[in-house]
Design a protein around this motif. Structure first.
Motif, PDB file in Angstrom:
ATOM      1  N   GLU A   3       0.655  -1.235  -0.083  1.00 36.38           N
ATOM      2  CA  GLU A   3       0.105   0.112   0.039  1.00 36.38           C
ATOM      3  C   GLU A   3       0.926   1.323   0.014  1.00 36.38           C
ATOM      4  N   ALA A   4       2.203   1.150   0.063  1.00 38.21           N
ATOM      5  CA  ALA A   4       3.057   2.318   0.272  1.00 38.21           C
ATOM      6  C   ALA A   4       3.064   3.181  -0.918  1.00 38.21           C
ATOM      7  N   VAL A   5       3.104   2.620  -1.980  1.00 40.17           N
ATOM      8  CA  VAL A   5       3.240   3.311  -3.185  1.00 40.17           C
ATOM      9  C   VAL A   5       1.777   4.222  -3.484  1.00 40.17           C
ATOM     10  N   ASP A   6       0.723   3.820  -3.365  1.00 42.18           N
ATOM     11  CA  ASP A   6      -0.506   4.722  -3.176  1.00 42.18           C
ATOM     12  C   ASP A   6      -0.420   5.534  -2.012  1.00 42.18           C
ATOM     13  N   HIS A   7       0.254   5.460  -0.991  1.00 43.86           N
ATOM     14  CA  HIS A   7      -0.049   6.242   0.128  1.00 43.86           C
ATOM     15  C   HIS A   7       1.043   7.354  -0.428  1.00 43.86           C
ATOM     16  N   LEU A   8       2.110   7.077  -1.025  1.00 42.23           N
ATOM     17  CA  LEU A   8       3.174   8.278  -1.240  1.00 42.23           C
ATOM     18  C   LEU A   8       2.381   9.062  -2.428  1.00 42.23           C
ATOM     19  N   VAL A   9       1.738   8.539  -3.362  1.00 39.53           N
ATOM     20  CA  VAL A   9       0.993   9.324  -4.068  1.00 39.53           C
ATOM     21  C   VAL A   9       0.167  10.083  -3.549  1.00 39.53           C
ATOM     22  N   GLN A  10      -0.595   9.648  -2.844  1.00 40.57           N
ATOM     23  CA  GLN A  10      -1.567  10.699  -2.079  1.00 40.57           C
ATOM     24  C   GLN A  10      -0.976  11.915  -1.042  1.00 40.57           C
ATOM     25  N   ILE A  11       0.092  11.658  -0.485  1.00 39.77           N
ATOM     26  CA  ILE A  11       0.847  12.494   0.493  1.00 39.77           C
ATOM     27  C   ILE A  11       1.832  13.382   0.066  1.00 39.77           C
ATOM     28  N   LEU A  12       2.651  12.790  -1.139  1.00 42.88           N
ATOM     29  CA  LEU A  12       3.863  13.612  -1.456  1.00 42.88           C
ATOM     30  C   LEU A  12       3.713  14.525  -2.585  1.00 42.88           C
ATOM     31  N   LEU A  37       1.541  -1.294  -9.651  1.00 46.02           N
ATOM     32  CA  LEU A  37       2.112  -0.967  -8.409  1.00 46.02           C
ATOM     33  C   LEU A  37       1.253  -0.227  -7.391  1.00 46.02           C
ATOM     34  N   ILE A  38       0.429   0.710  -7.955  1.00 41.79           N
ATOM     35  CA  ILE A  38      -0.252   1.720  -7.009  1.00 41.79           C
ATOM     36  C   ILE A  38      -1.369   1.040  -6.466  1.00 41.79           C
ATOM     37  N   ARG A  39      -1.914  -0.066  -7.214  1.00 47.62           N
ATOM     38  CA  ARG A  39      -2.917  -0.935  -6.736  1.00 47.62           C
ATOM     39  C   ARG A  39      -2.427  -2.103  -5.740  1.00 47.62           C
ATOM     40  N   GLY A  40      -1.239  -1.808  -5.620  1.00 46.06           N
ATOM     41  CA  GLY A  40      -0.774  -2.869  -4.655  1.00 46.06           C
ATOM     42  C   GLY A  40       0.224  -4.192  -5.135  1.00 46.06           C
ATOM     43  N   HIS A  41       0.919  -4.328  -6.055  1.00 48.83           N
ATOM     44  CA  HIS A  41       1.548  -5.429  -6.508  1.00 48.83           C
ATOM     45  C   HIS A  41       2.507  -5.880  -5.480  1.00 48.83           C
ATOM     46  N   ASP A  42       2.158  -7.297  -5.187  1.00 48.35           N
ATOM     47  CA  ASP A  42       2.748  -7.779  -3.889  1.00 48.35           C
ATOM     48  C   ASP A  42       4.112  -8.401  -4.059  1.00 48.35           C
ATOM     49  N   ASN A  43       4.627  -8.668  -5.246  1.00 46.47           N
ATOM     50  CA  ASN A  43       6.247  -9.051  -5.459  1.00 46.47           C
ATOM     51  C   ASN A  43       7.120  -8.431  -6.724  1.00 46.47           C
ATOM     52  N   ASP A  56       9.572  -1.103   6.183  1.00 50.04           N
ATOM     53  CA  ASP A  56       9.577  -0.759   7.888  1.00 50.04           C
ATOM     54  C   ASP A  56       8.394  -0.026   8.106  1.00 50.04           C
ATOM     55  N   GLU A  57       7.400  -0.412   8.605  1.00 56.40           N
ATOM     56  CA  GLU A  57       6.177   0.512   9.099  1.00 56.40           C
ATOM     57  C   GLU A  57       6.668   1.737   9.919  1.00 56.40           C
ATOM     58  N   GLU A  58       7.793   1.221  11.034  1.00 51.04           N
ATOM     59  CA  GLU A  58       7.893   1.959  12.035  1.00 51.04           C
ATOM     60  C   GLU A  58       8.665   3.530  11.613  1.00 51.04           C
ATOM     61  N   TYR A  59       9.749   3.115  10.500  1.00 48.40           N
ATOM     62  CA  TYR A  59      10.260   4.206   9.875  1.00 48.40           C
ATOM     63  C   TYR A  59       9.448   4.842   9.047  1.00 48.40           C
ATOM     64  N   ALA A  60       8.667   4.175   8.272  1.00 47.64           N
ATOM     65  CA  ALA A  60       7.737   4.953   7.292  1.00 47.64           C
ATOM     66  C   ALA A  60       6.715   5.674   8.157  1.00 47.64           C
ATOM     67  N   ALA A  61       6.283   5.584   9.236  1.00 44.52           N
ATOM     68  CA  ALA A  61       5.401   6.367  10.101  1.00 44.52           C
ATOM     69  C   ALA A  61       6.415   7.751  10.589  1.00 44.52           C
ATOM     70  N   ARG A  62       7.679   7.514  10.911  1.00 48.69           N
ATOM     71  CA  ARG A  62       8.410   8.709  11.117  1.00 48.69           C
ATOM     72  C   ARG A  62       8.573   9.602   9.844  1.00 48.69           C
ATOM     73  N   MET A  63       8.609   8.995   8.777  1.00 49.81           N
ATOM     74  CA  MET A  63       8.776   9.977   7.441  1.00 49.81           C
ATOM     75  C   MET A  63       7.473  10.529   7.405  1.00 49.81           C
ATOM     76  N   ASP A  64       6.295   9.870   7.455  1.00 48.54           N
ATOM     77  CA  ASP A  64       4.999  10.544   7.311  1.00 48.54           C
ATOM     78  C   ASP A  64       4.713  11.351   8.130  1.00 48.54           C
TER      79      ASP A  64
END
Length: 237
Positions: A106-115, A149-155, A177-185
């Motif tokens: 989900e990170a790709v779509d998340h970055l599209v939305q916030i960055l 990838l935006i839709r969530g390609h898993d591999n 890394d969810e913890e690191y991603a949360a700090r960047m967000d």
């Protein structure tokens, strides 16, 4: 090899996957005093259902091949008893019990939305594909594949992940890394707060800088916002 930092993992262009993997192989797994041979590591990966040979691991360790799938990255990390982010320069600690660690589709779509800032155009699949191609570092990627990838390609392949990290100016560890991603967000949210206060020139410089240290950065942002709240700065640019 770029040193691993808990505060700032390496950027995509700095990443040396072969050196990281070779170093992890030479460092004994906790509880074992022997370094990993390519054969032992291959067998450990095969036990997880991945078709990985000792010859392939040798090629990865020497840099003859540099584009494993994310499933292979996960298998290598599990065998070495490290967090999957370790293979892209992130934390080398073991995965904690109950922790969700590894590829975050989900990170790709998340970055599209916030960055994007209020002054910039939102990211689109076409813009991402064009940005990756223009940098001439990771090859080309089709708009169709970016949509996947935006839709969530898993591999995806590792070089695809590095291309995305380079495009969005985030360390590859962000995708694992969810913890690191949360700090960047949280950093991104603070940058948007700076834009909202009218301190655009500073916010723009911060948003383009990948070298800040989170603790120092956070202190600076808080001080600026406090000063702005009390009318101590008139930066409207």
């Amino acid at each position: 090899m770029v040193p691993v930092s808990a505060e700032r993992p390496p950027e995509a262009a700095e990443l040396d996957f072969a050196s990281i993997l070779d170093d992890l192989c030479r460092t004994a797994t906790p509880g074992d005093d022997r370094p990993w041979s390519t054969g032992d590591l291959a067998r450990a990966c095969q036990e997880q259902g991945q078709d990985i040979t000792s010859a392939y691991i040798h090629q990865l360790r020497t840099g003859a091949r540099d584009n494993p799938t994310i499933a292979h990255v996960h298998a290598l990390a599990a065998a070495l008893n490290v967090h999957p982010a370790a293979l892209v320069g992130g934390t080398r600690r073991p995965v904690r019990e109950g922790e969700r660690a590894g590829w975050r589709p989900e990170a790709v779509d998340h970055l599209v939305q916030i960055l994007h800032s209020p002054d910039s155009e939102p990211w689109t699949a076409q813009k991402i594909a064009e940005t990756i191609a223009a940098r001439q570092r990771w090859g080309k990627i089709s708009t169709k594949h970016v949509r996947h990838l935006i839709r969530g390609h898993d591999n995806p392949y590792l070089r695809t992940v590095l291309a995305l990290a380079d495009c969005f100016h985030v360390p590859p560890a962000y995708f694992f890394d969810e913890e690191y991603a949360a700090r960047m967000d949280a950093d991104t949210a603070n940058i948007k707060a700076l834009f909202a206060t009218g301190i655009r020139s500073l916010a723009t410089r911060i948003s383009r800088s990948a070298a800040h240290k989170p603790a120092t950065y956070q202190a600076a942002v808080n001080a600026i916002l406090k000063a702005r709240e009390h009318g101590q700065t008139g930066d409207k640019t």
